[in-house]
Design a protein around this motif. Structure first.
Motif, PDB file in Angstrom:
ATOM      1  N   CYS A 704       1.051  -1.120   0.096  1.00  0.00           N
ATOM      2  CA  CYS A 704       0.024  -0.018  -0.124  1.00  0.00           C
ATOM      3  C   CYS A 704       0.855   1.384  -0.141  1.00  0.00           C
ATOM      4  CB  CYS A 704      -0.924   0.035   1.174  1.00  0.00           C
ATOM      5  SG  CYS A 704      -2.216  -1.308   1.134  1.00  0.00           S
ATOM      6  N   LEU A 705       1.845   1.091   0.736  1.00  0.00           N
ATOM      7  CA  LEU A 705       2.820   2.422   0.710  1.00  0.00           C
ATOM      8  C   LEU A 705       3.594   2.715  -0.477  1.00  0.00           C
ATOM      9  CD1 LEU A 705       4.401   4.518   2.243  1.00  0.00           C
ATOM     10  CD2 LEU A 705       5.910   2.667   3.269  1.00  0.00           C
ATOM     11  N   TYR A 706       3.909   1.853  -1.001  1.00  0.00           N
ATOM     12  CA  TYR A 706       4.671   1.943  -2.565  1.00  0.00           C
ATOM     13  C   TYR A 706       3.661   2.164  -3.302  1.00  0.00           C
ATOM     14  CZ  TYR A 706       9.195   0.760  -0.822  1.00  0.00           C
ATOM     15  OH  TYR A 706      10.675   0.764   0.018  1.00  0.00           O
ATOM     16  N   ALA A 707       2.480   1.610  -3.280  1.00  0.00           N
ATOM     17  CA  ALA A 707       1.343   1.986  -4.301  1.00  0.00           C
ATOM     18  C   ALA A 707       1.193   3.729  -4.183  1.00  0.00           C
ATOM     19  CB  ALA A 707       0.138   1.151  -4.136  1.00  0.00           C
ATOM     20  N   GLU A 708       0.992   4.035  -3.056  1.00  0.00           N
ATOM     21  CA  GLU A 708       0.692   5.443  -2.578  1.00  0.00           C
ATOM     22  C   GLU A 708       1.785   6.613  -3.105  1.00  0.00           C
ATOM     23  OE1 GLU A 708      -2.073   6.589  -2.182  1.00  0.00           O
ATOM     24  OE2 GLU A 708      -3.049   5.248  -1.100  1.00  0.00           O
ATOM     25  N   LEU A 710       3.401   5.814  -5.836  1.00  0.00           N
ATOM     26  CA  LEU A 710       3.180   5.443  -7.227  1.00  0.00           C
ATOM     27  C   LEU A 710       4.348   4.489  -7.809  1.00  0.00           C
ATOM     28  CD1 LEU A 710       2.035   8.893  -8.365  1.00  0.00           C
ATOM     29  CD2 LEU A 710       0.781   7.159  -7.515  1.00  0.00           C
ATOM     30  N   ASP A 711       5.046   3.740  -6.956  1.00  0.00           N
ATOM     31  CA  ASP A 711       5.922   2.783  -7.532  1.00  0.00           C
ATOM     32  C   ASP A 711       5.234   1.513  -7.623  1.00  0.00           C
ATOM     33  OD1 ASP A 711       8.108   1.214  -7.987  1.00  0.00           O
ATOM     34  OD2 ASP A 711       9.109   1.859  -6.026  1.00  0.00           O
ATOM     35  N   PHE A 712       4.331   1.296  -8.560  1.00  0.00           N
ATOM     36  CA  PHE A 712       3.760  -0.131  -8.548  1.00  0.00           C
ATOM     37  C   PHE A 712       4.296  -1.193  -8.800  1.00  0.00           C
ATOM     38  CE2 PHE A 712       1.074   3.631 -10.303  1.00  0.00           C
ATOM     39  CZ  PHE A 712       0.394   3.876  -9.300  1.00  0.00           C
ATOM     40  N   ARG A 713       5.568  -1.074  -9.393  1.00  0.00           N
ATOM     41  CA  ARG A 713       6.341  -2.490  -9.544  1.00  0.00           C
ATOM     42  C   ARG A 713       6.894  -2.922  -8.395  1.00  0.00           C
ATOM     43  NH1 ARG A 713      11.076  -2.227 -13.992  1.00  0.00           N
ATOM     44  NH2 ARG A 713       9.140  -2.132 -15.336  1.00  0.00           N
ATOM     45  N   THR A 714       7.142  -2.025  -7.299  1.00  0.00           N
ATOM     46  CA  THR A 714       7.477  -2.302  -6.035  1.00  0.00           C
ATOM     47  C   THR A 714       6.708  -2.824  -5.182  1.00  0.00           C
ATOM     48  OG1 THR A 714       9.497  -0.840  -6.164  1.00  0.00           O
ATOM     49  CG2 THR A 714       8.990  -1.694  -3.909  1.00  0.00           C
ATOM     50  N   ALA A 715       5.427  -2.281  -5.295  1.00  0.00           N
ATOM     51  CA  ALA A 715       4.136  -2.512  -4.835  1.00  0.00           C
ATOM     52  C   ALA A 715       3.787  -3.915  -4.983  1.00  0.00           C
ATOM     53  CB  ALA A 715       3.020  -1.287  -5.078  1.00  0.00           C
ATOM     54  N   SER A 716       3.955  -4.164  -6.286  1.00  0.00           N
ATOM     55  CA  SER A 716       3.190  -5.430  -6.730  1.00  0.00           C
ATOM     56  C   SER A 716       4.272  -6.715  -6.236  1.00  0.00           C
ATOM     57  CB  SER A 716       3.521  -5.736  -8.512  1.00  0.00           C
ATOM     58  OG  SER A 716       2.183  -4.921  -8.872  1.00  0.00           O
ATOM     59  N   LYS A 717       5.345  -6.300  -6.037  1.00  0.00           N
ATOM     60  CA  LYS A 717       6.160  -7.552  -5.496  1.00  0.00           C
ATOM     61  C   LYS A 717       5.682  -7.987  -4.033  1.00  0.00           C
ATOM     62  CE  LYS A 717      10.516  -6.466  -8.229  1.00  0.00           C
ATOM     63  NZ  LYS A 717      11.747  -5.712  -8.144  1.00  0.00           N
ATOM     64  N   HIS A 718       5.502  -6.867  -3.386  1.00  0.00           N
ATOM     65  CA  HIS A 718       4.917  -7.085  -1.888  1.00  0.00           C
ATOM     66  C   HIS A 718       3.704  -7.539  -1.667  1.00  0.00           C
ATOM     67  CE1 HIS A 718       8.159  -4.900   0.473  1.00  0.00           C
ATOM     68  NE2 HIS A 718       8.276  -3.981  -0.317  1.00  0.00           N
ATOM     69  N   PHE A 719       2.679  -7.320  -2.712  1.00  0.00           N
ATOM     70  CA  PHE A 719       1.329  -7.660  -2.746  1.00  0.00           C
ATOM     71  C   PHE A 719       1.415  -9.460  -3.147  1.00  0.00           C
ATOM     72  CE2 PHE A 719      -0.344  -3.255  -3.500  1.00  0.00           C
ATOM     73  CZ  PHE A 719      -0.853  -3.138  -2.056  1.00  0.00           C
ATOM     74  N   ALA A 743      -4.626  -7.169  -7.427  1.00  0.00           N
ATOM     75  CA  ALA A 743      -5.713  -6.975  -8.681  1.00  0.00           C
ATOM     76  C   ALA A 743      -5.345  -5.351  -9.139  1.00  0.00           C
ATOM     77  CB  ALA A 743      -6.759  -7.421  -8.563  1.00  0.00           C
ATOM     78  N   THR A 744      -5.904  -4.542  -7.847  1.00  0.00           N
ATOM     79  CA  THR A 744      -6.017  -3.216  -8.162  1.00  0.00           C
ATOM     80  C   THR A 744      -4.629  -2.608  -8.499  1.00  0.00           C
ATOM     81  OG1 THR A 744      -7.599  -2.777  -6.359  1.00  0.00           O
ATOM     82  CG2 THR A 744      -6.244  -0.972  -6.828  1.00  0.00           C
ATOM     83  N   ASN A 745      -3.526  -3.071  -7.942  1.00  0.00           N
ATOM     84  CA  ASN A 745      -2.129  -2.546  -8.370  1.00  0.00           C
ATOM     85  C   ASN A 745      -1.836  -2.891  -9.854  1.00  0.00           C
ATOM     86  OD1 ASN A 745       0.098  -1.344  -7.083  1.00  0.00           O
ATOM     87  ND2 ASN A 745       1.334  -2.636  -8.050  1.00  0.00           N
ATOM     88  N   ARG A 746      -2.221  -4.165 -10.393  1.00  0.00           N
ATOM     89  CA  ARG A 746      -1.978  -4.707 -11.669  1.00  0.00           C
ATOM     90  C   ARG A 746      -2.817  -3.545 -12.500  1.00  0.00           C
ATOM     91  NH1 ARG A 746       2.438  -7.284 -11.289  1.00  0.00           N
ATOM     92  NH2 ARG A 746       2.088  -9.522 -10.835  1.00  0.00           N
ATOM     93  N   LEU A 747      -4.040  -3.357 -12.243  1.00  0.00           N
ATOM     94  CA  LEU A 747      -4.562  -2.361 -13.117  1.00  0.00           C
ATOM     95  C   LEU A 747      -3.880  -0.936 -13.161  1.00  0.00           C
ATOM     96  CD1 LEU A 747      -8.203  -2.695 -11.888  1.00  0.00           C
ATOM     97  CD2 LEU A 747      -7.178  -3.584 -14.032  1.00  0.00           C
TER      98      LEU A 747
END
Length: 920
Positions: A704-708, A710-719, A743-747
């Motif tokens: 959630c932190l990396y998604a906020e 906007l580093d979605f690649r790192t966020a996906s690794k954690h998710f 799924a939200t992060n993949r979008l």
């Protein structure tokens, strides 16, 4: 093979106040005023490291010249050694005019090799000539003079220095003096008194590092961003007493012995027994001991066997010496800085390593004999602190091989330690008792295995706890002790919660069957509570409500207040996963009060961690209403209290969870730097104790932190890793939640097919009752939008709002309201979209959700564009830019800060004029 030392010299920590004192003095020198700073402290405390830091700051500020003179013990009978070294610097002779003066002065200084030959007038002359040379140099280049280790300075130097410092006070010269505060003799004491009278110096006394500063030092040494494991930190801090030199030497010894090693790019450590004293420290102690007489050496050896701290009565009983003779021996040990007097009757070694060095020189047979004598002495003396006495007797009887006594005292000490929430000390004592039992060829007592297993479980030592409980279970089944069998089954189930809920439930179901067979209502209720715990994690909210209510009823009938608190706690969790935060807080409040009355610190910490998160944790609760939660200020206070509480009782799992809930709360408030500060150690600690549930939650929080950011690649690794861990633990709650986030992060990564595949794992008729289920539906809302079907997205969003509990309008669920506003824009229902976005902004503003506010501003800018109100767009974008700048400012790391700011600005409309969005 690992390197001998993984670091250069250790960083300077814990000296910020001292450096703040130095800063104005350095500035004072720039204005042409001389100054003198004395830096004092015990050997190894960091005086030279402090000089290095001050020198770097001085030279950076002033393009000046550093001249240094160091005193050595071997040169104490040679006059002017540090002054000669200072004046011999070749840079002083770079000026042709100054070179003859320097050469003449050096000839005069070296003409008197011993102190006795120099008369007082000649020393004054030396002071005047030296000052003249240095002031001449300072007229073109500011000077920093360093005289180190003045406790070894010759008398002539000590007599010259006050006059020299006074003469230099009229020019841009800063002088640093260092000395050991515990080795001040008559000549140095006289010089210090002279400087005090002349009001020429500022003194900085360096103390030992606090435990938190030792932690910072170790983290820096091993380049580790998260706190050091508690037991290792305790060992280093207690052994070294916060002395930086000792810390460096101990770490080097541990690495050289392979006790700390590098594996896959990360530092690991073995379980360590008695630490080998580093050679440098052992040699320093041995050198001091050589000056002692036989009586003082005997006292020192006996004291080392007694322990770090020892009392006069025990020592007198051991030595048989009369009071005057023993006092004389202790005075000798104090004079050579091996021990300190704490009170009339109590003394201690100045450093734990000093004691260990002396102890290590004794023969094994000699130690055993002396430990027996100490144990006999302690048994003959009554003290007020029963736990300390039992602990000391357990230690000494074990070292003396008195196994029956060891068992007796260790069990008593362990029980007392566990009662005061000290599981580490309890585990140590129970281990001592079990070892003694083995020496006596006895089978391990099930009660001892149970007690030690609980202590290990609290410390997060999963494998050790599992082994104890499984051994206990096998033994009690052989002896047909059904009550203890039920206890073992319950403990094994509790141990596996958070790791494998299916296995945990099997243990709990077995315990319930056994409790019913025994016919004990309190036992039945306790099994029901744990089964309810498993049902919660399977998101079987109705079943969990019924199971826990049955347990609560039994606890009420039997007057079991502990059981009532636990049942209410888990009923709060049922309300939590059902999205009824108001009911959750009501139940948690009552449970917290019960836990407080019972002094159940683990229960209090768990409840308050959950309550704190709901004060604003929209990242984990974005589909439900948080109306009725606690205030943000109260949440921060509660979070700090919880962290202090779990650390105070050495509850590793509790500390991991407290950190992650604090991270989620800070994230919700847009404090990105603080969120990272708590989330990283939460994951590290959860991984260290292999607590898969808290690893899952920590990964989701970091995602959630990396998604906020906007580093979605790192966020996906954690998710992704959170989803894998959730599958392994068998928790439907976390599997649904992690999948929704992923799924939200993949979008966000524009991987629409991947998001659709992830969400297809769950039935299209999935309910909307629990948080996990609602997170999946929230992701389906966003998927429908990405697939160009806003009508389907609106239908889902409306159903999510309709089924939300305690929701009076869109403003109560601002994230969902914002998504619904975007859907309405896509459907070109601009008036409705404006109303919903205004509600979303109202809710986000009330709760301080900055991370949501800037996104709402962008949605409103899109609405303005679609509605043809171009003139109003720049103002909306400026507001978004202001919030982005505020969020970016919360990140201490410049790289992360600028990367987030740029990514956020890239989200602005492509045709927006950047200059029109700049903050005024």
């Amino acid at each position: 093979a690992p390197p001998n030392v993984p670091f250069g010299s250790l960083s300077l920590v814990g000296r910020s106040r001292e450096l703040q004192t130095i800063e104005p003095i350095i500035e004072h020198t720039r204005a042409g005023h001389g100054s003198c700073v004395m830096i004092s402290g015990e050997a190894g405390i960091g005086k030279s490291r402090m000089v290095t830091e001050i020198s770097a700051r001085f030279l950076k500020r002033h393009d000046g010249l550093l001249l240094q003179g160091t005193c050595f013990e071997v040169d104490r009978d040679t006059a002017f050694v540090p002054i000669i070294e200072l004046l011999s610097d070749r840079r002083l002779r770079a000026d042709d005019a100054a070179s003859p003066q320097v050469s003449s002065l050096l000839r005069e200084l070296t003409a008197h090799p011993d102190q006795a030959s120099g008369s007082i007038p000649s020393k004054r002359r030396i002071s005047r000539l030296t000052a003249g040379v240095l002031l001449e140099q300072a007229s073109t280049t500011p000077l920093l003079l360093v005289f180190e280790d003045l406790h070894w300075a010759d008398d002539a130097t000590l007599e010259v220095l006050p006059g020299l410092i006074q003469s230099l006070s009229g020019g841009p010269v800063m002088t640093l003096l260092t000395y050991r505060s515990d080795e001040v003799d008559g000549s140095l004491r006289h010089m210090l008194a002279t400087l005090d009278r002349m009001r020429l110096t500022t003194e900085i006394q360096l103390g030992r590092l606090r435990k938190s500063e030792v932690d910072a030092l170790l983290r820096d040494a091993f380049q580790q961003p998260y706190p050091v494991r508690g037991d290792f930190l305790d060992m280093i801090a207690s052994l070294t007493d916060g002395n930086p030199f000792f810390i460096e030497e101990v770490l080097s010894a541990l690495i050289a012995d392979g006790d700390i090693y590098l594996l896959d790019g990360r530092w690991q450590r073995k379980e360590t027994g008695d630490l080998r004293v580093p050679r440098s420290i052992h040699d320093a102690v041995a050198q001091r001991v050589r000056s002692l007489g036989d009586s003082a050496r005997e006292v020192l050896s006996l004291a080392s066997v007694t322990g770090r701290d020892f009392s006069f009565p025990v020592l007198q009983r051991l030595t048989g010496m009369d009071e005057d003779a023993l006092i004389q021996s202790l005075r000798q040990l104090i004079d050579i800085q091996l021990i300190d007097e704490r009170s009339d009757d109590h003394f201690s070694f100045r450093h734990a390593l000093t004691r260990q060095s002396v102890y290590g020189d004794l023969l094994a047979r000699e130690r055993r004999r002396l430990h027996r004598a100490v144990a006999d002495a302690l048994e003959g003396i009554e003290t007020g602190d029963r736990e300390q006495r039992d602990s000391e007797l357990a230690y000494h009887t074990e070292r003396a091989g008195l196994w029956e006594k060891t068992m007796h005292y260790a069990v008593q000490a362990g029980d007392l330690a566990f009662a005061r929430f000290a599981p580490r000390a309890a585990a140590e004592q129970y281990t001592r008792a079990l070892n003694a039992s083995e020496q006596l060829s006895h089978s391990p007592q099930p009660s001892l295995l149970w007690k030690r297993g609980k202590a290990y479980a609290t410390l997060g030592r999963f494998e050790l706890a599992r082994l104890d409980f499984e051994t206990m279970l096998a033994q009690v089944r052989r002896s047909r002790d059904t009550t203890m069998e039920w206890e073992a089954l319950l403990e094994l189930g509790a141990l596996w919660t958070g790791r494998d809920y299916e296995l945990a439930d099997r243990y709990f179901q077995q315990s319930l069957s056994l409790a019913r067979k025994i016919g004990d209502l309190p036992m039945i209720a306790r099994s029901l509570v744990q089964i309810g715990h498993c049902q919660v994690n399977q998101e079987l909210a109705d079943e969990a409500e019924a199971t826990l209510s049955d347990a609560l009823k039994i606890f009420g009938e039997t007057g079991d207040r502990t059981g009532e608190a636990e049942a209410l706690d888990l009923l709060g969790v049922v309300a939590d996963i059902s999205g009824d935060i108001r009911l959750m807080n009501e139940r948690y409040t009552v449970a917290s009060e019960r836990y407080r009355d019972l002094d159940d610190r683990m229960g209090m910490a768990s409840v308050q961690s959950n309550m704190m998160m709901t004060a604003g944790g929209y990242s984990m609760f974005e589909t439900i209403s948080l109306a009725g939660g606690i205030s943000v200020g109260r949440a921060v206070t509660m979070g700090r209290q919880v962290l202090d509480l779990v650390r105070g009782i050495d509850w590793s799992a509790g500390e991991a969870y407290a950190n992650v809930t604090f991270a989620i709360h800070e994230l919700s408030q847009g404090h990105l730097g603080f969120a990272l500060h708590y989330a990283r150690p939460a994951l590290a600690l959860a991984e260290e104790i292999e607590h898969q549930e808290w690893m899952t939650v920590s990964r989701m929080a970091l995602g959630c932190l990396y998604a906020e950011m906007l580093d979605f690649r790192t966020a996906s690794k954690h998710f992704e890793q959170a989803a894998v861990l959730a599958d392994e633990t068998g928790s439907r709650l976390w599997r649904l939640t992690a999948t929704g986030f992923l799924a939200t992060n993949r979008l966000q990564e524009r991987m629409i097919d991947d998001a659709e595949r992830l969400l297809a794992k769950f039935d299209a008729r999935l309910a909307m009752n629990t948080i996990g289920e609602r997170m999946v539906w929230m992701a389906r809302t966003r998927l429908a939008m990405a697939q160009g079907d806003p009508a389907a997205a609106l239908d889902i969003a409306d159903r999510l709002l309709e089924t939300a509990r305690n929701c009076d309008g869109p403003q109560d669920i601002p994230v969902l309201a914002k998504v619904r506003g975007d859907v309405l824009i896509a459907l070109r229902r601009f008036t409705d979209a404006g109303v919903v976005l205004d509600s979303a902004y109202l809710g986000a503003s009330r709760r301080g959700l900055l991370l949501l506010q800037w996104k709402i501003h962008l949605s409103q800018a899109r609405l303005l564009k679609e509605a043809g109100r171009q003139a109003d767009i720049p103002a909306e974008l400026r507001r978004a830019r202001d919030v982005i700048d505020k969020l970016a400012g919360s990140l201490q790391d410049a790289g992360l800060r600028e990367a987030f700011r740029q990514r956020a600005l890239d989200e602005f409309p492509a045709d927006a004029d950047p200059s029109s969005t700049l903050t005024a």
